[in-house]
Every structure is written in structure tokens, then in C-alpha cells.
Design a protein around this motif. Sequence first.
Motif, PDB file in Angstrom:
ATOM      1  N   SER A  34       0.829  -1.210   0.000  1.00  0.00           N
ATOM      2  CA  SER A  34       0.000   0.000   0.000  1.00  0.00           C
ATOM      3  C   SER A  34       0.859   1.253   0.000  1.00  0.00           C
ATOM      4  O   SER A  34       0.636   2.189  -0.771  1.00  0.00           O
ATOM      5  N   SER A  62       2.051   7.627  -5.872  1.00  0.00           N
ATOM      6  CA  SER A  62       0.737   8.220  -6.161  1.00  0.00           C
ATOM      7  C   SER A  62      -0.126   7.297  -7.022  1.00  0.00           C
ATOM      8  O   SER A  62      -0.713   7.724  -8.021  1.00  0.00           O
ATOM      9  N   MET A  63      -0.138   6.049  -6.641  1.00  0.00           N
ATOM     10  CA  MET A  63      -0.899   5.054  -7.397  1.00  0.00           C
ATOM     11  C   MET A  63      -1.742   4.233  -6.441  1.00  0.00           C
ATOM     12  O   MET A  63      -1.610   4.372  -5.225  1.00  0.00           O
ATOM     13  N   ASP A  64      -2.594   3.372  -7.012  1.00  0.00           N
ATOM     14  CA  ASP A  64      -3.280   2.415  -6.158  1.00  0.00           C
ATOM     15  C   ASP A  64      -3.307   1.045  -6.809  1.00  0.00           C
ATOM     16  O   ASP A  64      -2.867   0.890  -7.943  1.00  0.00           O
ATOM     17  N   PHE A  65      -3.846   0.058  -6.076  1.00  0.00           N
ATOM     18  CA  PHE A  65      -3.787  -1.325  -6.539  1.00  0.00           C
ATOM     19  C   PHE A  65      -4.401  -1.523  -7.931  1.00  0.00           C
ATOM     20  O   PHE A  65      -3.952  -2.368  -8.699  1.00  0.00           O
ATOM     21  N   SER A  66      -5.424  -0.713  -8.251  1.00  0.00           N
ATOM     22  CA  SER A  66      -6.113  -0.930  -9.526  1.00  0.00           C
ATOM     23  C   SER A  66      -5.198  -0.681 -10.717  1.00  0.00           C
ATOM     24  O   SER A  66      -5.455  -1.153 -11.828  1.00  0.00           O
ATOM     25  N   ALA A 107     -11.639  -3.204   0.251  1.00  0.00           N
ATOM     26  CA  ALA A 107     -10.469  -3.548  -0.543  1.00  0.00           C
ATOM     27  C   ALA A 107     -10.440  -5.035  -0.893  1.00  0.00           C
ATOM     28  O   ALA A 107      -9.630  -5.471  -1.700  1.00  0.00           O
ATOM     29  N   LEU A 138       2.836   1.924  -3.264  1.00  0.00           N
ATOM     30  CA  LEU A 138       1.940   2.467  -4.295  1.00  0.00           C
ATOM     31  C   LEU A 138       1.617   3.920  -3.988  1.00  0.00           C
ATOM     32  O   LEU A 138       1.620   4.780  -4.873  1.00  0.00           O
ATOM     33  N   ASN A 139       1.327   4.177  -2.728  1.00  0.00           N
ATOM     34  CA  ASN A 139       1.017   5.532  -2.291  1.00  0.00           C
ATOM     35  C   ASN A 139       2.166   6.494  -2.592  1.00  0.00           C
ATOM     36  O   ASN A 139       1.945   7.627  -3.036  1.00  0.00           O
ATOM     37  N   GLU A 167      -1.022   2.122   7.846  1.00  0.00           N
ATOM     38  CA  GLU A 167      -1.410   1.028   6.967  1.00  0.00           C
ATOM     39  C   GLU A 167      -1.228  -0.320   7.658  1.00  0.00           C
ATOM     40  O   GLU A 167      -2.009  -1.241   7.482  1.00  0.00           O
TER      41      GLU A 167
END
Lengths: 696, 696
Positions: free
Chosen positions: A584, A591-595, A688, A587-588, A674
Motif C-alpha cells: 500500500s 501516487s498510485m493504487d492497486f487498480s 479492498a 503504491l502511495n 497502513e
Amino acid sequence: MGKCVNHPDRETSYLCMKQNIYMCEECIKCRDPEIYCKYRPSCPINFISKKGVEGWIGEEKKVAEEIETATVLFEPDKKEITVPKGSTLLDAARGTDIHINASCNGKGACGKCKLIIESGQFETDDTPLLSDTEKEKNYVLACLTKVKGDITAKIPEESIEKQLKVAGMGEDATKKLKGFVTEIEPMLVNYSLELNPPTLDDSVSDLDRLNRGLKKAGCDVSRLSVGLKVMRQLAATMREDGWKVTASVLHKKCSSEVLRVASGNGLKRSLGLAIDLGTTSIVVYVVDMADGTILSATSGHNRQAACGDDVINRIVCAEKDGVKKLSGMSLRTINNLIGEAMGGLEDDFKKIENVVISGNTTMTHLLLGIEPKYIRREPYIPAVSEFPILKAGNIGIKANPAAAVFIMPGPASYVGGDIVSGLLYTGFHREEPLTLFIDVGTNGEIVLGNKDWLMTASCSAGPAFEGGGIRWGMRAEEGAIEKVSINPETLVPEFSTVGDLLPRGICGSGMIDLISEMLKTGIIGPNGKFKLESDHPRMKKYNGEGSYVLEFAKNTAMDEDIVFTETDINSLVLSKGAVYAGFSVLLNEASMDFSMVDRIIITGGFGQYLDIERAISIGLLPDLDRDKFSYLGNSSIAGAYMALLSNDYRKEAIEISNSMTYIDFSSNSKFMDEFTSALFLPHTNMDAFPSVKVGE
Amino acid sequence: MGKCVNHPDRETSYLCMKQNIYMCEECIKCRDPEIYCKYRPSCPINFISKKGVEGWIGEEKKVAEEIETATVLFEPDKKEITVPKGSTLLDAARGTDIHINASCNGKGACGKCKLIIESGQFETDDTPLLSDTEKEKNYVLACLTKVKGDITAKIPEESIEKQLKVAGMGEDATKKLKGFVTEIEPMLVNYSLELNPPTLDDSVSDLDRLNRGLKKAGCDVSRLSVGLKVMRQLAATMREDGWKVTASVLHKKCSSEVLRVASGNGLKRSLGLAIDLGTTSIVVYVVDMADGTILSATSGHNRQAACGDDVINRIVCAEKDGVKKLSGMSLRTINNLIGEAMGGLEDDFKKIENVVISGNTTMTHLLLGIEPKYIRREPYIPAVSEFPILKAGNIGIKANPAAAVFIMPGPASYVGGDIVSGLLYTGFHREEPLTLFIDVGTNGEIVLGNKDWLMTASCSAGPAFEGGGIRWGMRAEEGAIEKVSINPETLVPEFSTVGDLLPRGICGSGMIDLISEMLKTGIIGPNGKFKLESDHPRMKKYNGEGSYVLEFAKNTAMDEDIVFTETDINSLVLSKGAVYAGFSVLLNEASMDFSMVDRIIITGGFGQYLDIERAISIGLLPDLDRDKFSYLGNSSIAGAYMALLSNDYRKEAIEISNSMTYIDFSSNSKFMDEFTSALFLPHTNMDAFPSVKVGE
């Protein structure tokens, strides 16, 4: 008589024959390894060997008398060692070549270093980590037991080292790996030359003639140097077989060196080693450098396990006992494995001329005897990230002393050469799709990125996945419960073990299955606590806390119940929480997320037996399209193999290491948030995990 | 008991403690140095030392008894040595540190190795090379005298080594040399650094941090490597004095290496050595590397003189006794000179961190222990022309073991680094005028060319100019007749000696004067034969041949007539003829003649006392405008000094060596013609010597 090496003002008659140095009485009695013997790793226990005084001459009797010793015999290995009385059995075991596991590095906390005393005088502390049954059978913890007289101790059946499966072997794997390498370019190359004899009109020096021949043979001679030893013998060697010679040239990063010139130009077989130097296990491939064929492969447990499961314990141990001791332990393992792997081949060790070692930063530092102290201290600085090409003889690897050794570079203290090696193999850093690369072991190392950028981090997963800190936890060896399902009606488990043997414990994949099933069947809740009534036949108090009986004593290899306690569950939840939080936060940071993740590559021995579905169900892996997940085996050894054969891959490894941005989680407040959120099964944020259904 | 190192099938109890190897009885009694002891140079005489058996344990008594030994004491040095009976006194002398000259390498032909037996048992062969007076005084030739019992032998007054003048020293020379170097760039550079401490945001490895600091300090880090030893200590060293460190970097030709990292960044004094390694004499400068000041200078005779005067004899000796022996001899001389030169300074040898050695090809091969055998065999091939940068510790030079050693490259077997060094100093290869460069010693090396091209050759001048093979020949030491004139009326000579002492012999410049004067006054004719009546008081038969008495016994240091024989004249004519023929042929090869030569540069110790006018009058030098001649002193040491301080000069030296075209005279028929024509005084072709008038 001579002057003490530590106290030049003192005259002494104690002379160590191994080192040819004098030491005063204070020094030889001192147990600080830095003082009494800098050659300690090769001296079984201090300066006192089996014969009491070997290694010392002078007033040896006096020394032997003043320090009382006792002999410990380890069964079934029949390894014997003499130690000063008062030493622990763990100390004694560390001095021999037997495999003993001491996850907690001798703190009496893990309960792994079990031995059975067959006879002898000893003192041992009581410990809740041994069951009453075990105590009745004379089980002790080696770290808590002091030697008082001669002892015979037996390694319990369940602790005996089992052969590890060598991941990634077999003809298919070999064929696949070979396919990665289009041109074989070793570091140490043997050039077979037939030179023109000199004449009055062509009277260049022998060395210039050699260089001319090398150039013609395609060797880059622009930065070629040569040592005194080669120059001294050159004239004779070149004339011995009518100007036919074989020159061995070491190609380093920025220069080359003629290491050896031999008369005659018939090429002999040249071998290479790819070594995966893991904290837990070590894998060795012997490779034919002519065509890349893997001739044999072995693997075994890193002997450093006697100094703790994780890299932190190893560093602590190195600080206490000296880096050389730890260096010697992994070196012994490697050399034993090389010996095993070479056993079936009819080649001399001297034919091994190229070596690549891939390991995490602590492992490579320890192997090379480089101070690892600052790896575990903020701001977590390794001494070396990118290593020059070394010689096997200088490190102590059982190969041609001049063999070239490439150490995989590691970008940070907690993201090492094994990860770089993994990238080399998976190759996602050359491609477009956004990839999450995971190597979960004691440490969880994560890389996120694609051909344009790479970010990396490490989260301290703890040893739970590898069996550490878990009552019946073990590695995926023979007898380990590796798959579990629970009948939702009867709550009775069904399981399979590695090798289909009687169960001896449970390994990482088994634990993930178990927790996933306990969660699904409602035996535990999302908080990891038991919901089962305490009078259920599978519920049992263990050291005062609730536990689930996975198998009853009569059906196990040790005649003891295999249980999984709330503490065990908690350890596993902490581990999986740390890994998930790692994903998490990384990715953060981008500046991204799991998708946005296109694929998830899982590597490492642990991933081999992992059930993706169940790993998602407990919140270890993110709840993404299952097609995005792939398992790529032991990518560390695969990358080492590729770098062994190809100069381009060696260069690429250095580029990968230099291009990674390391994110430090220890000072990252987002990580703590997190992490806390991930301490539920599967997660506090159930949104999630849309595909996960938690049972009643 | 162990197996013999040479005969693995033999068990033996003879163990050499130095080498830790076993040898069978046959081997330890064998006198072949390749067999009985590979460490011979450090073992005074074979394996038997003063105590008879030192270096050996086991059945040592037996060995000592079976090989009978005797002790030789050399006066006035008071050097003592034990040798097997039957050894020659020359063998014994070679085992000690005394200076003994054996021009012919122990063949009994030169008569130079004179000793006076004070007491003891010996056997000696009769020789015409000793006068009756000498024989009465118990003179013997060391090479012809066998030790039969303990002996005390004295080095005769006239053979005692005198301090050589150090050419090119003095404040003026220093100032001039300093002027050549604009920027000091040693090979081994100490970088004083203050690094930024690491933080979580700046967590590069210690080594990367060091490299960053080095780069900032101007060090080229692109090809920088580092050894295991430095890596092992790096973490501790860098933190010891708050990130202040001093890094010693060795800049090699194509790469660099961090040799050492020390805590603290206070720079210490760094010294350098410029060494002129001559066949006859060796010169050492100690230089302050900070500003190029020559702190001290010494010179001495190369101890290899005990193995002959010229390079051929040295190679023959190396083939017989092993290269190591000859290597040890020059190394001992160098190290003694370094010791002397450092004596007046308050610096440790470890401060010597840079060394440049300039010597001819044979001298550098022998010093480094490189096989010189093929230098003297057609097609005359050196093993190495261009040497990599070496470490003092590997060679054995008394300096910091890590000190960088640059060996001047030599283009051919008979044109070596000393000539390249000379060019570096004279610099004519950078300029337009056509220059003839001459270094006359035992070999006459010639370079012809300018900034566009360079041709070089060597002509075997023989040892006459340096006193070899001449009855009363000697080097330009104290007591040497260096200037001679002869009264045309009385035919009585007048002369001066070096140091204004009683004459002990005649040196090269004295001989040239003498022959020139004898020719002018008609004592000899252009064919080199005496024209003087045999009843003239200066005419005397010497061993049956005519000779000219230069000084009568009563006025000499040895109470013996100093004579110059027809054989002596002949030797000198052969020498001068070879040199002159060399000039002619080299010009011829370039399709040129003497008239096109713009200048003639003479270098080397011999040229120092040379009278140009007289050298022309005997046909040694061409009859050109006297303004074209210049003498430039010891250009070999001057070039070594320049290369010590400047990387540009080191590069230039390699370029010079590579750009020279070597002409081999041995297979050149033109050379034989020119040589024959030059065996007259001054020459058969008198048209080439218009300014020379030959007397009646």
C-alpha cells in the motif's frame, strides 16, 4: 619468547603456530574473539582443540590445566568438540559442522535448538518452550544448557536437517534459463592462441606478442594489465610448446588482467558457479561455461542459522563474535555444497573459474567479512553496494583461487543483490506493464515499477512464514504440513505433508491455508481470536492460551499434538500485515493504487507452495484479478545464472541497482497507519477485499 | 617426515623452516639453485648459514657433518660467511654484501677480482693477470681460489669501493629539474576528505559516499576499484573520526584502485624515489612529492658487478645461478642506497609511496626476476617492453609495500628504459632539429631523429670505456687518471687524477686522451701499433707485448707500473669503431649523412669527463662543428625524476618507447663494413675527419 601481539610491552612464551604470533597470558585467556584469536573461524573452539592445546606451543600444559574443558559428542552426526566447561551446548554446536537452528540467536525465546541429552553432566534452565513429554525424554534447549562434563547429545529426529528441494531445477528450467543467454561472455576467459615466432624483423617483446595474439582472438587489450608472476614466467611458457599458449584473462568492469599464461593451446573444460546465498538456505548450480548447461545443483541450510533466523540476529552475532565467525559459517556451507555438487563430476575444483553470488546485503557483507554493523543502525547504511570483481581465493570459495567472483549489487541495506537478481530474471524492468514484484521470506522485499522507473522497499515480515516464532512452525521440508482444509461441519482438518510423511510441523503455505480455513469456518474471527467453544475436541489450552489441534500426538512423527495457538495466529497476522502495508505504502509513494497494477510477480522459496486465493483471503495479497498473479520460482539463482554467463546481464544488474529508488519504511508514518489497518483478517477496510467472504 | 618437494616418492626428514617444505638428501646436497632452494637469495650460501645448519631442522647434524664448511672473513668490511669447502672466494664474496668486481664473471680472464689472503688454507691457480710483485704480496684472483679451510681475505686498497660522484646533483640541477614539471601528479595520491554523514534521505553505501568525496576532490572515479581488505574495514574507518578520511588511490594506466583508507584527514608527507638502475652504478634520489624537492641523493656500484661487467655476463650468470640471485643483488644495492639516502631524513620508509625506475632492458628484467634468457639469443626478444604499474612490496623495494612503481618502458632488448628516460629529459623528440643522441657505456645506445621520427640502435661497445678488459682500466673513481697530455719532445706524459690522488688506474676519458696524444705525438700509428723504439724509457714489455708506461711504480698507489698495452689500445679501437659504425649505419638507414645532423647530445656518466676534441681525433665522435655537441649528464635519472612527478611524462615515456624504430645491427652487413673501416685511428676514410691531423 616474544612480544604479545596486543601488548607490545609484555614478553611472553605463548606462541600460536597457526598465526605465528605471540600472546600474553591475559590475551589467550580472554574470550573476546577480537583479542585472543583473529583466526578463530578455523580454530574449532577458541585456541583449545580436541587435543587440548593444538595450535599453541610454549607453556601449553599450564594453559590446558587452568582452563578446564569437556568434550561434547553430537549424535547422530558423531561430531565431537572440546569446549571450556561452562560453555552452552549451542556454543559447542556452533563450533562443529552440525546443523542446529537457533532462530532467536540463543536467547531461549524460540525453542528451536532442541537437543536430547543421552549422557553427561550439565546444568539447564527450565523453559516453557519444552513440553512435559519432551522434558521426560531429556530434551533441553541447547542455548540454556551449560556443559559441566563430557556430554553426549542427540539431535532429535524432528530437527534433523532434511534435503531441501532445489527450486527451479530440472531439464525444463535449464532449457528455459539457457534461452535467456544468447552469447556466453564469462569474466575469466581462456584464450587459446597460436602465435608467430619472433624474428629479427618482428622482434616485439613476448608480452607485446601475447597482446597481439589476444587482440586477434577478439580480446579487448586496450586496458589489459599483467602481474609480476605472469611476466616472470612468460618467456619460458611461450616457448615451451612452440608459441602455442592459453592465456586466462579476467575482464573486470573497467580493465582486464592476464591472470595466467600456460603453454599449449588445447582448451580445457571451464566451470562456473551460480550461488543463491539466502539467509535460510543456499543453492549452488555448477554450470558448463562452454554452453551454459547446468551440470549439477545442490542446496542446503545456511550454517549461520545457529546465530538466528533473520539478518538482524546475524548482525548482532557478528558484533559479538566477530564477522569472521559468521563469514566462516556461510563459507563452510557454500564449500560443502560445492563439494557435493562437484562430487558427481569428474572435474577438479580448479576448473571452476567463474562465480556469481546473489544474496541480500547482510549475507554478502557477512560472506566477504565486511563490517555489517551499520546495516541495522539508523540510517541503515551498507558498507558496499556495488562490489568489484573479486577472486575466489581471496574470499575462500572452493574453486580455482584465481576464479572471478561477481557479487550481485544491492541498492540498499534491506534490498539486496537477490532482488536485483530477481529483476534480471523476471525482466519486468525492461517492459511497459506496471509490476509489483514480491519476494517474501523473513524480510518482505517489494519492487514496484516498469521500464521507466523502479521503487523498492523492505518490510520486516518476521520469520513466521518460514516457521520462526511459531510453536510447530517449520520450513517446507519433509513432514511439513503444506496444504490444509477444514471440514466446515465437523471442523476436522485434512492436510497433506511434504513427502507424504507423518507430520512434523507446519510450514508457511500450510499456515496461510489454516488461517484462511479457520476464518472461513468461523473457528477464528477477523481479529484472529478463537470463537470455538473451549470444550470442542480440537480446542486445547497450550501454555495457558487457546489453541487448535491440527493433529493429535499419536498421528505425528514426535508423538506430540501439533497445535496452532493464538500467539501463532498473531505472529502470522503481524507478518501478513507488514507485507500488505508495504504494498500500500509503496503504491502511495508513487501516487498510485492497486487498480493500476498490471501484474504481481511472486518469487522466492515461500511463494512456491503459496495458494494465491487463500493468501488473498487472509489479506496477505491484494484482492486483484487472479490472472495478474504469477509465481516465478527462485529468481535469485536464476538471475545469478544469467549473470554468470553474460556480461550484458552483469552490466544490467549494476544498472538495475543504481536505478532503484529506495523508500525507507522505518521513518514512514503512513506505513504505521497502513500496518495497523492490516492487522485484521483480511483487513479493516473490507472494501479492498470484495471477493473475500468471511465465514460466520 | 614428509615427501620431498622434488621427488614425491621419497620420504625425508629434512624440513626447511623458511619454506616449510621437505627435501630429500639428494636435493639438499645438490647445488643446482633451481632444485635445492627456491629462496636462495635470502639464504646467504645455499642452505647452510653461519651456524652451519640454520634454516633446517631434522637430521641437521648429519647434513652439517657430511658437507664440510669453512668460514671466510673479508677485511676491511669484516663480513663473514660460511661456505662449503671447495667453493671459490668469488662464490663466497657474492654471498656477502661486499663489493667485488668480476668483469669477466669468474672466468679468470679479467683480473679484476683481486684479494689479498691474510691467513688460511686455500688452493689457487697461477695466472698471468697478477704481477710477481702482487703474487709476493699474497694477491690472488677470487675466482681462481678455492677455500680449503677458514680464511681471512683482504680487499686490496686499490679495489676498495669509492664513493661515486652523483651526477646531476646540486641545487642548480634540482632547480632545473623542478622547472620541467608544471603539475605534480603522482601515481599514488592521498586524498584528504571530509564527507557528509549519512542520513535516511542520503543513505548511499559507505563506498559510494567515499567515491562521491573522491570525485569532488578531483579524482577520476570512473574506473575505480577497491580490494576486499579496504571494504572490510571501510565502515569502521569512515566513522572513526567523524567522516574525515584520507584515501590513497593508485592511478594505473587504465584504471585506479583505492589502496587504503585511513581515518582522519591530516595529510602526511609523501616521498618518492627516482632510481637510475645502471649496469655499473645505481643512483637514487629521494623526492618530496609535495613540491618536487630532491631531499637527498646517493649512488653506488651495482652489486651484480660480481657477476660480470656487461649485460651478457649478467644474463649468463642468471641462467647459471637463477634470476633470483641477480635480482637480489641489484635489489640489495638499491635498498642499501635507499637506506643511506633516507638516513638523514626523519621519515619512515613507509612514506615512500611512489617510485620510478629507469634502467636498460636487462637490468629491469633482472630486478623484477623476469627471465632475461632470450635477450641474448637471436632474435633478441625481451619478455616485457612496457611494464604495468607494480607495487614496491611485490618487487621487494624498501618502501611502503603499496608504493606504486613505474618502470621506464624499453623499446628493445638493447635499447632500454634508460634511453627513453634520456629522451624524456633532453626532449629532442619534441623538436625540429635532427639530433643524434648517444649514451656510451658498456653498450653504446644511439637514437637518431626529431619530433617526426625516431630510430634507435645499440652497438656492443664492450666494457673498455668503463675500464673493463684494460690492464689498468677502471671507472672514473678516486685515483683514476682522467686527463692526459704527452710532451711531444720528451714523450713524457702529464696527467690528472680524480680527487688528485696517487694514480690507481685509468678511466675512459683518460684512455681517449692517452690514445689521442699517442697518436698525435707519433707514439702509435693510425693502425694502433707502437712506433716507439723499444729502448725508450717509457716503452716496456708487458706479458710479452709492447706497452707505454703511464706512471712508474714508485709514483702509484700500488707500487706498480701503470702501463697501457697494445691489447688495451686494440680493445679501445674496437669499442670506438663499434660506436662510430653505429652512427654511420643508423644515418645510412635513414638515408642521411653526418652533414645533416643538427646536434649531438651525449649523456651518461662516461660522457661527463669526455674531451670532445680528442674523442673526434681518435674517431669515436664524428668530425662535426664542435658547437653541435652538448653533454647533458645523467639523463636517465633526470627522466626518472620527471616521470616520478608527472603523469604526462609517464605517458610520454610510453609513447616514446612505442614510436622508436629499432635497427638490429647484428644482422646488418653494412654495419660490419663500417665497423672494419672504423678500426683505424681516426678512420680509414680520412676525408670524414678533415680537422684531424695525425702526427708523424
